[in-house]
Write an enzyme that holds these catalytic residues in place. Structure first.
Site, PDB file in Angstrom:
ATOM      1  N   ASP A 176       0.857  -1.177   0.000  1.00 43.06           N
ATOM      2  CA  ASP A 176       0.000   0.000   0.000  1.00 43.06           C
ATOM      3  C   ASP A 176       0.897   1.231   0.000  1.00 43.06           C
ATOM      4  O   ASP A 176       1.703   1.423   0.918  1.00 43.06           O
ATOM      5  CB  ASP A 176      -0.911   0.014   1.235  1.00 43.06           C
ATOM      6  CG  ASP A 176      -1.763   1.272   1.298  1.00 43.06           C
ATOM      7  OD1 ASP A 176      -2.547   1.497   0.368  1.00 43.06           O
ATOM      8  OD2 ASP A 176      -1.619   2.034   2.283  1.00 43.06           O
ATOM      9  N   GLU A 260      -2.360  -1.887  -5.674  1.00 48.56           N
ATOM     10  CA  GLU A 260      -3.657  -1.289  -5.999  1.00 48.56           C
ATOM     11  C   GLU A 260      -3.494  -0.367  -7.194  1.00 48.56           C
ATOM     12  O   GLU A 260      -2.560   0.434  -7.257  1.00 48.56           O
ATOM     13  CB  GLU A 260      -4.180  -0.507  -4.793  1.00 48.56           C
ATOM     14  CG  GLU A 260      -5.544   0.100  -4.990  1.00 48.56           C
ATOM     15  CD  GLU A 260      -6.013   0.871  -3.767  1.00 48.56           C
ATOM     16  OE1 GLU A 260      -7.192   1.243  -3.708  1.00 48.56           O
ATOM     17  OE2 GLU A 260      -5.168   1.096  -2.870  1.00 48.56           O
ATOM     18  N   ASP A 342      -2.561   1.793   7.367  1.00 51.10           N
ATOM     19  CA  ASP A 342      -1.770   1.412   6.190  1.00 51.10           C
ATOM     20  C   ASP A 342      -1.473  -0.085   6.169  1.00 51.10           C
ATOM     21  O   ASP A 342      -1.535  -0.722   5.116  1.00 51.10           O
ATOM     22  CB  ASP A 342      -0.475   2.221   6.153  1.00 51.10           C
ATOM     23  CG  ASP A 342      -0.735   3.713   6.011  1.00 51.10           C
ATOM     24  OD1 ASP A 342      -1.765   4.071   5.406  1.00 51.10           O
ATOM     25  OD2 ASP A 342       0.071   4.516   6.514  1.00 51.10           O
TER      26      ASP A 342
END
Length: 376
Positions: A176, A260, A342
């Site tokens: 992330d 992502e 996170d």
């Protein structure tokens, strides 16, 4: 490469000529389509080069195949525009920070003497990054704004890319990315954001003011521009070094990497975050991960950009809709798990990516469309 002053003149002549041919061909294609409704192919543009050389005799001093490569690059740009919607080709400017031209063939590389020879230009003392074997395709000669010359050679070594290695839950890692911490791994490790642009911003402002105070066209202004360009180059080199080392480490230690998909272009429109997003270079990091995974036989998994990975409890799947961006930690009301925002997002990215692969043994957070909050 380390050219002499005379060779620099010849190299710059090639760059100017290729840029001139590219812009001239782009103008001809646009005019032919608007006035006559027909499309000029790369073959048609190359057939017009002899007449263009008669009109501009200085083009005869340049390698003809380099001029043809400029037309080929323009044709490829139109192909990307129609097939991949990459944007309409634009005219090249002499103010671009990196200028280049291509030599398709008839150049020679001598590793023992550390030299490379180009037609109509001559030999150059060259520091090679590595010794390669295989069929040499074309060489791209480029110069940076700090007057450093480089040559990049495309080589077909005949070696097929390795097949992706099998991966499991334990050999997959989720990443992330963020602004405070550059990356948070699903293992709980956080990679600190180096903030290279922020560190050198004050120096860049001083150098930019020095440029604006100098008289346009003067030698002192050219020197000030070079100082500013060197500072920008150092910042870019620091960022690239950091991204290369981190991406290589991640690819080397795992069989699959889950990330992502981000709309970085849309996020850059927020003027409050644009400078920070440009400094971290997420797009470049993802590009490095992609080609290094292909090179070393690893797998890059991507999930949709609209999955609420940070708002879902990675333990039970509870969706916390009222989680604000300022909330860096939260406790799940259902199972009582304490989450770092996170780290929780990185774990969910990993699970979501593996669920798409239908990997056996993956459980926990489930992606949902409707809220799954418990009734009050």
């Amino acid at each position: 490469m380390y050219p002499s002053r005379e060779q620099v003149t010849l190299l710059m002549r090639h760059i100017h000529a290729c840029r001139f041919v590219y812009n001239n061909s782009l103008e001809q294609k646009i005019r032919a389509y608007e006035q006559e409704g027909r499309k000029l192919s790369c073959f048609d543009l190359n057939n017009r080069l002899p007449a263009l050389k008669e009109e501009h005799p200085w083009l005869k001093e340049v390698n003809s195949q380099s001029l043809q490569s400029a037309n080929k690059n323009l044709d490829n740009a139109f192909t990307r525009f129609f097939r991949e919607k990459k944007g309409f080709p634009r005219f090249k400017s002499k103010k671009n920070p990196v200028q280049s031209f291509q030599v398709p063939q008839h150049y020679r590389v001598n590793f023992k003497q550390r030299k490379i020879k180009f037609p109509k230009i001559g030999e150059f003392k060259t520091v090679f990054h590595r010794v390669f074997t295989g069929k040499m395709k074309y060489a791209t000669v480029s110069v940076t704004s700090t007057k450093k010359w480089f040559v990049s050679i495309l080589v077909d070594d005949g070696v097929a890319e390795p097949a992706p290695a099998p991966f499991s839950l334990d050999t997959t890692i989720g990443i992330d990315v963020g602004l405070k911490d550059f990356a948070t791994l699903s293992t709980g490790e956080k990679i600190e954001n180096p903030h290279y642009m922020k560190t050198s911003l004050q120096r860049l402002k001083v150098l930019q003011r020095m440029v604006s105070r100098k008289k346009k066209g003067s030698k002192n202004r050219e020197k000030a521009i070079q100082r500013l360009a060197r500072c920008h180059e150092k910042t870019a080199n620091q960022r690239n070094d950091f991204l290369h080392k981190l991406s290589f480490r991640v690819v080397s230690e795992n069989q699959a990497i889950a990330v992502e998909s981000l709309n970085v272009g849309g996020m850059m429109k927020n003027h409050h975050l644009a400078q920070g997003i440009g400094d971290v270079s997420w797009s470049m990091f993802f590009t490095m991960l992609e080609y290094k995974c292909q090179r070393y036989g690893k797998t890059l998994l991507k999930i949709g950009r609209f999955d609420p990975s940070s708002k879902i409890c990675s333990n039970c799947g509870y969706l916390k809709q009222d989680l604000a961006l300022s909330d860096r930690e939260w406790i799940c009301p259902d199972c009582g798990t304490h989450h770092d925002r996170d780290i929780n997002a990185a774990i969910n990215i990993k699970k979501f990516a593996l669920q798409e692969q239908n990997l056996v043994g993956v459980s926990g957070a489930e992606r949902t469309v409707e809220p799954v909050d418990s009734p009050q």
